[in-house]
Scaffold this motif. Structure first.
Motif, PDB file in Angstrom:
ATOM      1  N   GLY A   1      42.327  34.737 -43.343  1.00  0.00           N
ATOM      2  CA  GLY A   1      43.002  34.982 -44.670  1.00  0.00           C
ATOM      3  C   GLY A   1      44.133  34.101 -44.586  1.00  0.00           C
ATOM      4  O   GLY A   1      44.258  33.058 -44.530  1.00  0.00           O
ATOM      5  N   ASN A   2      45.697  34.885 -44.982  1.00  0.00           N
ATOM      6  CA  ASN A   2      46.705  34.107 -45.259  1.00  0.00           C
ATOM      7  C   ASN A   2      47.555  34.096 -44.034  1.00  0.00           C
ATOM      8  O   ASN A   2      48.685  33.615 -43.940  1.00  0.00           O
ATOM      9  CB  ASN A   2      47.630  34.423 -46.370  1.00  0.00           C
ATOM     10  N   SER A   3      47.105  34.133 -42.735  1.00  0.00           N
ATOM     11  CA  SER A   3      47.749  34.385 -41.476  1.00  0.00           C
ATOM     12  C   SER A   3      48.553  32.890 -41.268  1.00  0.00           C
ATOM     13  O   SER A   3      47.655  31.967 -41.330  1.00  0.00           O
ATOM     14  CB  SER A   3      47.054  34.652 -40.389  1.00  0.00           C
ATOM     15  N   GLN A   4      49.740  32.685 -40.956  1.00  0.00           N
ATOM     16  CA  GLN A   4      50.120  31.319 -40.806  1.00  0.00           C
ATOM     17  C   GLN A   4      50.330  31.317 -39.041  1.00  0.00           C
ATOM     18  O   GLN A   4      50.061  29.719 -38.736  1.00  0.00           O
ATOM     19  CB  GLN A   4      51.574  31.552 -41.077  1.00  0.00           C
ATOM     20  N   ILE A   5      50.285  32.076 -38.510  1.00  0.00           N
ATOM     21  CA  ILE A   5      50.055  31.933 -36.747  1.00  0.00           C
ATOM     22  C   ILE A   5      49.125  32.552 -36.220  1.00  0.00           C
ATOM     23  O   ILE A   5      48.954  33.971 -36.340  1.00  0.00           O
ATOM     24  CB  ILE A   5      51.539  32.088 -36.226  1.00  0.00           C
ATOM     25  N   LEU A   6      48.209  32.074 -35.378  1.00  0.00           N
ATOM     26  CA  LEU A   6      47.187  32.470 -34.623  1.00  0.00           C
ATOM     27  C   LEU A   6      47.673  32.918 -33.143  1.00  0.00           C
ATOM     28  O   LEU A   6      47.870  31.714 -32.533  1.00  0.00           O
ATOM     29  CB  LEU A   6      45.840  31.704 -35.103  1.00  0.00           C
ATOM     30  N   ILE A   7      47.403  34.202 -32.607  1.00  0.00           N
ATOM     31  CA  ILE A   7      47.791  34.389 -31.163  1.00  0.00           C
ATOM     32  C   ILE A   7      46.263  34.508 -30.607  1.00  0.00           C
ATOM     33  O   ILE A   7      45.759  35.590 -30.921  1.00  0.00           O
ATOM     34  CB  ILE A   7      48.760  35.253 -30.957  1.00  0.00           C
ATOM     35  N   MET A   8      46.032  33.603 -29.591  1.00  0.00           N
ATOM     36  CA  MET A   8      44.793  33.905 -28.869  1.00  0.00           C
ATOM     37  C   MET A   8      45.072  34.645 -27.631  1.00  0.00           C
ATOM     38  O   MET A   8      45.728  34.244 -26.583  1.00  0.00           O
ATOM     39  CB  MET A   8      43.964  32.732 -28.599  1.00  0.00           C
ATOM     40  N   GLY A   9      44.810  35.895 -27.290  1.00  0.00           N
ATOM     41  CA  GLY A   9      45.201  36.808 -26.083  1.00  0.00           C
ATOM     42  C   GLY A   9      46.247  37.853 -26.695  1.00  0.00           C
ATOM     43  O   GLY A   9      47.375  37.187 -26.629  1.00  0.00           O
ATOM     44  N   MET A  10      46.125  38.878 -26.531  1.00  0.00           N
ATOM     45  CA  MET A  10      47.170  39.908 -26.691  1.00  0.00           C
ATOM     46  C   MET A  10      47.575  40.875 -25.528  1.00  0.00           C
ATOM     47  O   MET A  10      47.579  41.992 -25.689  1.00  0.00           O
ATOM     48  CB  MET A  10      46.548  40.944 -27.730  1.00  0.00           C
ATOM     49  N   GLY A  11      47.539  40.222 -24.466  1.00  0.00           N
ATOM     50  CA  GLY A  11      48.324  40.757 -23.400  1.00  0.00           C
ATOM     51  C   GLY A  11      49.793  40.781 -23.591  1.00  0.00           C
ATOM     52  O   GLY A  11      50.188  40.993 -24.575  1.00  0.00           O
TER      53      GLY A  11
ATOM     54  N   VAL B   1      48.444  36.901 -36.687  1.00  0.00           N
ATOM     55  CA  VAL B   1      47.192  37.605 -36.568  1.00  0.00           C
ATOM     56  C   VAL B   1      46.803  37.469 -35.083  1.00  0.00           C
ATOM     57  O   VAL B   1      47.054  36.103 -34.777  1.00  0.00           O
ATOM     58  CB  VAL B   1      45.758  37.222 -37.256  1.00  0.00           C
ATOM     59  N   GLY B   2      46.168  38.284 -34.377  1.00  0.00           N
ATOM     60  CA  GLY B   2      45.840  37.932 -33.039  1.00  0.00           C
ATOM     61  C   GLY B   2      44.403  38.218 -32.709  1.00  0.00           C
ATOM     62  O   GLY B   2      43.784  38.854 -33.349  1.00  0.00           O
ATOM     63  N   LEU B   3      43.843  37.389 -31.630  1.00  0.00           N
ATOM     64  CA  LEU B   3      42.365  37.558 -31.350  1.00  0.00           C
ATOM     65  C   LEU B   3      42.227  37.949 -29.939  1.00  0.00           C
ATOM     66  O   LEU B   3      43.373  37.526 -29.051  1.00  0.00           O
ATOM     67  CB  LEU B   3      41.672  36.283 -31.693  1.00  0.00           C
ATOM     68  N   ASP B   4      41.452  38.870 -29.540  1.00  0.00           N
ATOM     69  CA  ASP B   4      41.233  39.333 -28.172  1.00  0.00           C
ATOM     70  C   ASP B   4      39.911  39.508 -27.976  1.00  0.00           C
ATOM     71  O   ASP B   4      39.061  40.046 -28.878  1.00  0.00           O
ATOM     72  CB  ASP B   4      42.124  40.332 -27.856  1.00  0.00           C
ATOM     73  N   SER B   5      39.319  39.491 -26.577  1.00  0.00           N
ATOM     74  CA  SER B   5      37.870  39.857 -26.380  1.00  0.00           C
ATOM     75  C   SER B   5      37.695  41.624 -25.663  1.00  0.00           C
ATOM     76  O   SER B   5      36.647  41.601 -25.293  1.00  0.00           O
ATOM     77  CB  SER B   5      37.463  38.658 -25.509  1.00  0.00           C
ATOM     78  N   ASP B   6      38.838  41.981 -25.479  1.00  0.00           N
ATOM     79  CA  ASP B   6      38.844  43.347 -25.006  1.00  0.00           C
ATOM     80  C   ASP B   6      39.076  44.515 -26.001  1.00  0.00           C
ATOM     81  O   ASP B   6      40.090  44.590 -26.740  1.00  0.00           O
ATOM     82  CB  ASP B   6      40.022  43.453 -24.009  1.00  0.00           C
ATOM     83  N   PRO B   7      37.984  45.345 -26.447  1.00  0.00           N
ATOM     84  CA  PRO B   7      38.090  46.232 -27.450  1.00  0.00           C
ATOM     85  C   PRO B   7      38.932  47.191 -27.179  1.00  0.00           C
ATOM     86  O   PRO B   7      39.470  47.529 -28.185  1.00  0.00           O
ATOM     87  CB  PRO B   7      36.450  46.834 -27.026  1.00  0.00           C
ATOM     88  N   VAL B   8      39.334  47.354 -25.755  1.00  0.00           N
ATOM     89  CA  VAL B   8      40.492  48.505 -25.732  1.00  0.00           C
ATOM     90  C   VAL B   8      41.705  48.010 -26.280  1.00  0.00           C
ATOM     91  O   VAL B   8      42.482  48.856 -26.818  1.00  0.00           O
ATOM     92  CB  VAL B   8      40.430  48.905 -24.050  1.00  0.00           C
ATOM     93  N   VAL B   9      41.843  46.678 -26.122  1.00  0.00           N
ATOM     94  CA  VAL B   9      43.179  46.189 -26.446  1.00  0.00           C
ATOM     95  C   VAL B   9      43.109  46.116 -28.037  1.00  0.00           C
ATOM     96  O   VAL B   9      44.230  46.382 -28.618  1.00  0.00           O
ATOM     97  CB  VAL B   9      43.277  44.634 -26.015  1.00  0.00           C
ATOM     98  N   ILE B  10      42.005  46.136 -28.577  1.00  0.00           N
ATOM     99  CA  ILE B  10      41.898  45.768 -30.154  1.00  0.00           C
ATOM    100  C   ILE B  10      42.282  47.293 -30.769  1.00  0.00           C
ATOM    101  O   ILE B  10      42.849  47.558 -31.563  1.00  0.00           O
ATOM    102  CB  ILE B  10      40.682  45.346 -30.582  1.00  0.00           C
ATOM    103  N   GLU B  11      41.537  48.171 -30.217  1.00  0.00           N
ATOM    104  CA  GLU B  11      41.954  49.771 -30.597  1.00  0.00           C
ATOM    105  C   GLU B  11      43.213  50.113 -30.422  1.00  0.00           C
ATOM    106  O   GLU B  11      43.929  50.657 -31.377  1.00  0.00           O
ATOM    107  CB  GLU B  11      41.016  50.465 -29.754  1.00  0.00           C
ATOM    108  N   PHE B  12      44.047  49.751 -29.376  1.00  0.00           N
ATOM    109  CA  PHE B  12      45.518  50.147 -29.094  1.00  0.00           C
ATOM    110  C   PHE B  12      46.312  49.431 -30.064  1.00  0.00           C
ATOM    111  O   PHE B  12      47.234  49.825 -30.700  1.00  0.00           O
ATOM    112  CB  PHE B  12      45.681  49.877 -27.649  1.00  0.00           C
ATOM    113  N   SER B  13      45.913  48.023 -30.288  1.00  0.00           N
ATOM    114  CA  SER B  13      46.935  47.078 -31.275  1.00  0.00           C
ATOM    115  C   SER B  13      46.868  47.899 -32.649  1.00  0.00           C
ATOM    116  O   SER B  13      47.717  47.731 -33.526  1.00  0.00           O
ATOM    117  CB  SER B  13      46.248  45.695 -31.365  1.00  0.00           C
TER     118      SER B  13
END
Length: 516
Positions: free
Chosen positions: A377-387, A405-417
């Protein structure tokens, strides 16, 4: 002298196996058979066998304790893990049972236990392969490890029921074990980062968990798993698991040596192993079909299935306890499956790329739990890894008014976020399809806050290959890794510890500035 011979033969055979691309465990099993063949010359007596049996048991207990340290309910209570694990166990056991009864002419109880043992997949091999490829935290890696833990729990139940041991009344105290968790957490905090932490792990796995449970009439393996699970939520659980990894591996060598020393395989054992090797692909296909049924994408289903296409050392442990006469045939079967599975896992990604056009149409036409974003979408900054690093960067930039916007491969991290209001989407930086399909029209900068250096490098390369000309910034622990990330195309790479030190110094300097 005998122990020196064990170590020497195990090392030579393990090194030989590794040199041809096989897991060293295959070599250790071969070392056991070699020692069995040389038994008359080495004069292996009852006392030596007892020592080796004790070492093997310690290895199994440490294996279960480290499995428990990874036992996080958030990764287990998922449809694809519980459903895939239980259904595969039930279907494969039911399909194998009539064939075993027909061909081997066994009593149905023995046939059922043998079918159950063959339904399991190897925790040791899958964990090692996924770790070596830095895929333990990827979605398919978590699915595979979750299924393996479900299988390990089933194996413990089977061993407990089949052994016929009656627990003492003191076994009811097991239900009060969660009350000990605060004490265990304090002990782990107080033990530091060196030998005291290792000793605490050994104490929990072997003495308190293992022999403590055995004393009250319960499975010692179950005790080791239980105490590992109680520490799983501690922030240093991974550190403790890593510190025990090498010790556990050394003791597990004893387990495979013990199996081999038990006797040389006969013709029947070799024929049985060959037949089971022919059945092995069906095991992988069943996993693949079940994962697709639970709405995984073809890529995740394929990679998880490949990790699980083998027979289990835990099945071998179950057999050694309840069907000792079948230990040698199962050991040969395990070794053959490792010979097949190891190169298959090593080439899993290229193999999927070749088969992708045929496998992708098999996906269910619905939303997948491992669905990757199509547009940011209109996100200006992408963060890979949400530790911790990624979360700190996300919150700081959001406070500054940027669309993040953040991207992560851990479903638990995504649910918490999602619960705390951060916009985080599932994505695997090593998935080529992500970078081919991802639309990021407004993104001006990418922050690589990933822990894995290889994923940082691959993500950087893929971003530049697709034509991204914005800012790419990464962190790294070491200077050589930082240089590799920059060589891949990153604009700046900061050394994590150096930046932390500079940040602390900045706070001190600001506080010491004279007030005007």
């Amino acid at each position: 002298m005998i122990e020196a011979s064990w170590i020497a033969v195990a090392f030579v055979m393990g090194l030989a196996a590794r040199s041809i691309g096989l897991p060293p465990l295959v070599g250790y099993l071969g070392a056991g058979f070699t020692l069995a063949g040389l038994g008359a010359h080495l004069d292996i007596g009852p006392l030596d066998s007892l020592v080796l049996e004790h070492i093997a048991h310690l290895g199994v207990l440490l294996l279960m304790f480290t499995v428990g340290l990874k036992l996080k309910l958030g990764n287990l209570i998922r449809r694809e893990v519980i459903g895939g694990g239980l259904l595969h166990f039930a279907i494969s056991s039911l399909l194998l049972l009539p064939a075993i009864l027909l061909i081997l002419d066994l009593p149905w109880q023995q046939g059922a236990l043998l079918a159950i043992a063959l339904s399991f997949s190897s925790t040791v091999l899958a964990a090692k392969v996924l770790e070596s490829k830095r895929e333990l935290r990827a979605f398919h890696g978590r699915v595979a490890i979750g299924v393996l833990i479900i299988q390990d729990l089933i194996a413990l139940v089977v061993m407990s029921l089949a052994s016929g041991e009656v627990p003492s009344p003191w076994a009811l105290l097991v239900f009060a074990l969660p009350l000990l968790r605060p004490l265990l957490f304090r002990l782990l905090d107080a033990s530091g980062h060196e030998e005291l932490m290792v000793l605490l792990g050994l104490l929990m796995a072997l003495a308190v968990g293992g022999y403590g449970f055995e004393y009250i009439g319960l499975s010692s393996e179950l005790g080791a798993l239980a105490f590992g699970a109680m520490l799983a939520k501690h922030k240093r659980a991974v550190e403790l698991s890593n510190s025990l990894w090498s010790i556990k591996e050394i003791f597990l060598v004893g387990f495979f040596l013990q199996i081999g020393i038990g006797g040389l395989p006969g013709a029947d054992a070799l024929i049985f192993a060959a037949v089971m090797a022919l059945v092995l692909p069906l095991k992988g296909l069943l996993f693949f079909a079940l994962f697709l049924r639970f709405r995984l994408r073809a890529r995740s289903a394929f990679l998880s299935s490949v990790s699980l296409t083998n027979y289990s050392e835990f099945g071998l442990i179950v057999t050694s306890v309840v069907l000792p006469q079948w230990t040698i045939p199962l050991a040969i079967t395990l070794a053959v499956s490792f010979v097949i599975s190891a190169p298959l896992n090593r080439h899993a990604h290229p193999l999927y790329e070749k088969l992708a056009k045929r496998l992708i149409p098999l996906e269910r036409d619905t939303r997948h739990p491992d669905e990757q974003p199509v547009s940011l979408g209109n996100s200006q900054i992408l963060i890979m890894g949400m530790g911790r690093t990624g979360r700190a960067a996300y919150d700081h930039l959001q406070e500054k008014g940027f669309e993040v916007v953040g991207l992560d491969s851990d479903p638990v991290v995504i649910e918490f976020s999602a619960k705390v209001g951060r916009r985080v989407l599932f994505a695997d930086g090593e998935d080529q399809m992500l970078w081919q399909m991802l639309e990021m029209p407004a993104v001006e900068a990418v922050i690589l806050a990933l822990n894995d250096a290889e994923t940082q490098i691959i993500s950087t390369q893929k971003l530049r290959e697709r034509g991204f000309r914005g800012l790419i910034v990464s962190h790294a622990l070491y200077e050589d890794i930082a240089q590799r990330i920059q060589d891949a195309g990153a604009d700046r790479t900061y050394l994590t510890m150096s930046e932390a030190g500079a940040g602390l110094a900045e706070h001190v300097a600001r506080d010491l500035q004279p007030k005007t």
